[in-house]
Design a protein around this motif. Structure first.
Motif, short mmCIF file in Angstrom:
data_model
loop_
_atom_site.label_atom_id
_atom_site.label_comp_id
_atom_site.label_asym_id
_atom_site.label_seq_id
_atom_site.Cartn_x
_atom_site.Cartn_y
_atom_site.Cartn_z
N MET A 92 -13.31 42.68 -17.05
CA MET A 92 -14.39 41.78 -16.66
C MET A 92 -13.82 40.39 -16.37
O MET A 92 -12.90 39.94 -17.04
N ALA A 93 -14.38 39.74 -15.41
CA ALA A 93 -13.91 38.41 -14.99
C ALA A 93 -14.09 37.39 -16.09
O ALA A 93 -15.02 37.45 -16.89
N LYS A 94 -13.18 36.41 -16.11
CA LYS A 94 -13.28 35.27 -17.02
C LYS A 94 -13.53 34.03 -16.19
O LYS A 94 -13.07 33.92 -15.05
N LEU A 95 -14.26 33.07 -16.79
CA LEU A 95 -14.50 31.79 -16.15
C LEU A 95 -13.42 30.81 -16.57
O LEU A 95 -13.25 30.54 -17.76
N LEU A 96 -12.70 30.29 -15.60
CA LEU A 96 -11.61 29.35 -15.84
C LEU A 96 -11.87 28.06 -15.07
O LEU A 96 -12.10 28.09 -13.86
N TYR A 97 -11.84 26.95 -15.79
CA TYR A 97 -11.93 25.64 -15.14
C TYR A 97 -10.51 25.15 -14.97
O TYR A 97 -9.79 24.95 -15.94
N SER A 98 -10.07 24.99 -13.72
CA SER A 98 -8.73 24.47 -13.47
C SER A 98 -8.84 23.20 -12.63
O SER A 98 -9.71 23.11 -11.76
N ALA A 99 -7.96 22.26 -12.93
CA ALA A 99 -8.00 20.99 -12.20
C ALA A 99 -6.68 20.26 -12.38
O ALA A 99 -5.94 20.51 -13.33
N THR A 100 -6.41 19.36 -11.45
CA THR A 100 -5.30 18.42 -11.60
C THR A 100 -5.93 17.07 -11.88
O THR A 100 -6.85 16.64 -11.19
N ALA B 130 -25.36 32.06 -10.46
CA ALA B 130 -24.09 31.76 -9.79
C ALA B 130 -22.92 32.38 -10.53
O ALA B 130 -22.03 32.97 -9.92
N VAL B 131 -22.92 32.24 -11.86
CA VAL B 131 -21.84 32.81 -12.67
C VAL B 131 -21.83 34.33 -12.54
O VAL B 131 -20.77 34.94 -12.35
N ALA B 132 -23.00 34.96 -12.64
CA ALA B 132 -23.07 36.42 -12.54
C ALA B 132 -22.57 36.92 -11.19
O ALA B 132 -21.80 37.88 -11.13
N GLN B 133 -22.98 36.26 -10.11
CA GLN B 133 -22.54 36.68 -8.78
C GLN B 133 -21.04 36.47 -8.59
O GLN B 133 -20.36 37.33 -8.02
N ALA B 134 -20.54 35.34 -9.07
CA ALA B 134 -19.11 35.07 -8.94
C ALA B 134 -18.29 36.05 -9.77
O ALA B 134 -17.25 36.54 -9.31
N LYS B 135 -18.75 36.37 -10.98
CA LYS B 135 -18.03 37.34 -11.83
C LYS B 135 -18.01 38.72 -11.18
O LYS B 135 -17.00 39.40 -11.21
N GLU B 136 -19.13 39.11 -10.61
CA GLU B 136 -19.17 40.41 -9.93
C GLU B 136 -18.19 40.44 -8.77
O GLU B 136 -17.45 41.40 -8.58
N ALA B 137 -18.14 39.37 -8.01
CA ALA B 137 -17.22 39.30 -6.87
C ALA B 137 -15.76 39.27 -7.32
O ALA B 137 -14.89 39.81 -6.64
N ALA B 138 -15.49 38.65 -8.47
CA ALA B 138 -14.11 38.51 -8.95
C ALA B 138 -13.57 39.79 -9.56
O ALA B 138 -12.35 39.95 -9.67
N GLY B 139 -14.44 40.70 -9.98
CA GLY B 139 -13.98 41.93 -10.61
C GLY B 139 -13.32 41.65 -11.94
O GLY B 139 -13.92 41.05 -12.83
N ASP B 140 -12.04 42.03 -12.09
CA ASP B 140 -11.34 41.78 -13.34
C ASP B 140 -10.41 40.57 -13.25
O ASP B 140 -9.51 40.39 -14.05
N ARG B 141 -10.64 39.73 -12.25
CA ARG B 141 -9.82 38.54 -12.05
C ARG B 141 -10.60 37.30 -12.50
O ARG B 141 -11.72 37.40 -12.98
N ALA C 213 -12.59 34.81 -7.38
CA ALA C 213 -13.73 34.09 -6.79
C ALA C 213 -13.67 32.64 -7.24
O ALA C 213 -13.07 32.32 -8.27
N ILE C 214 -14.31 31.78 -6.47
CA ILE C 214 -14.41 30.37 -6.81
C ILE C 214 -15.88 30.03 -6.99
O ILE C 214 -16.73 30.47 -6.22
#
Length: 175
Positions: free
Chosen positions: A1-9, A101-112, A46-47
């Motif tokens: 299952m997809a994880k939510l990651l906040y990445s930034a510089t 938004a999170v649910a749709q993005a997670k579905e699109a991301a798959g296991d990424r 997904a983003i």
């Protein structure tokens, strides 16, 4: 299952963007090889971005490197906004509700990973208990003002646990 990651510089004093959302400061810091950024790009499915980030300043605007990950990301993008455009760009889905938004993005991301772009969306995900990880790259500059990595005066403390990585600050969120 997809994880939510906040990445930034961010700058060393904790800003993602300068005053007015200016991202031009970042251009000189996006050079050279970065193995962690390369691994991240390969793991993003997904983003999820905020509208201000999606439509905001791009340090590579007008070049071949314009867009997420220096123009190298080519996948599904979801934008959290209450003001979607009449004609959305190809490959971009505009969503008005965070959980949808999170649910749709997670579905699109798959296991990424779903990579979150934008401080406001990241803060919303933290408040909702949805964020899994945070990856921050620090650039050797002090901006002094602008958009903070996290800005929630009076907010609650959030504990973090380091994720093994020798070149960046990557943490697991502990609720």
């Amino acid at each position: 299952m997809a994880k939510l990651l906040y990445s930034a510089t961010a700058s060393l004093d904790g800003y993602l963007a300068g005053p007015g959302g200016d991202m031009s400061w970042l251009t000189e810091h996006l050079t050279g090889d970065n193995p962690t950024a390369e691994r991240l790009l390969a793991a993003v499915g997904a983003i999820l971005a905020g509208n201000a980030t999606f439509g905001g300043d791009d340090p590579n605007r007008g070049t071949d490197s314009e867009g997420a990950f220096g123009g190298r990301y080519h996948g599904p993008t979801f934008v959290l906004t209450h003001r979607p455009p009449a004609e959305p760009p190809k490959g971009v889905t505009f969503v008005s509700d965070l959980h949808s938004a999170v649910a749709q993005a997670k579905e699109a991301a798959g296991d990424r990973y779903v990579n979150i772009l934008g401080a406001n969306v990241a803060q919303q995900c933290i408040r909702a208990g949805l964020l899994d990880e945070i990856l921050i790259f620090f650039a050797p500059v002090l901006l002094g003002d602008g958009v903070r990595i996290f800005d929630h005066p009076g907010g609650t403390r959030v504990r973090l646990a380091p994720v093994a990585d020798e070149t960046a600050h990557w943490y697991r969120v502990i609720y």
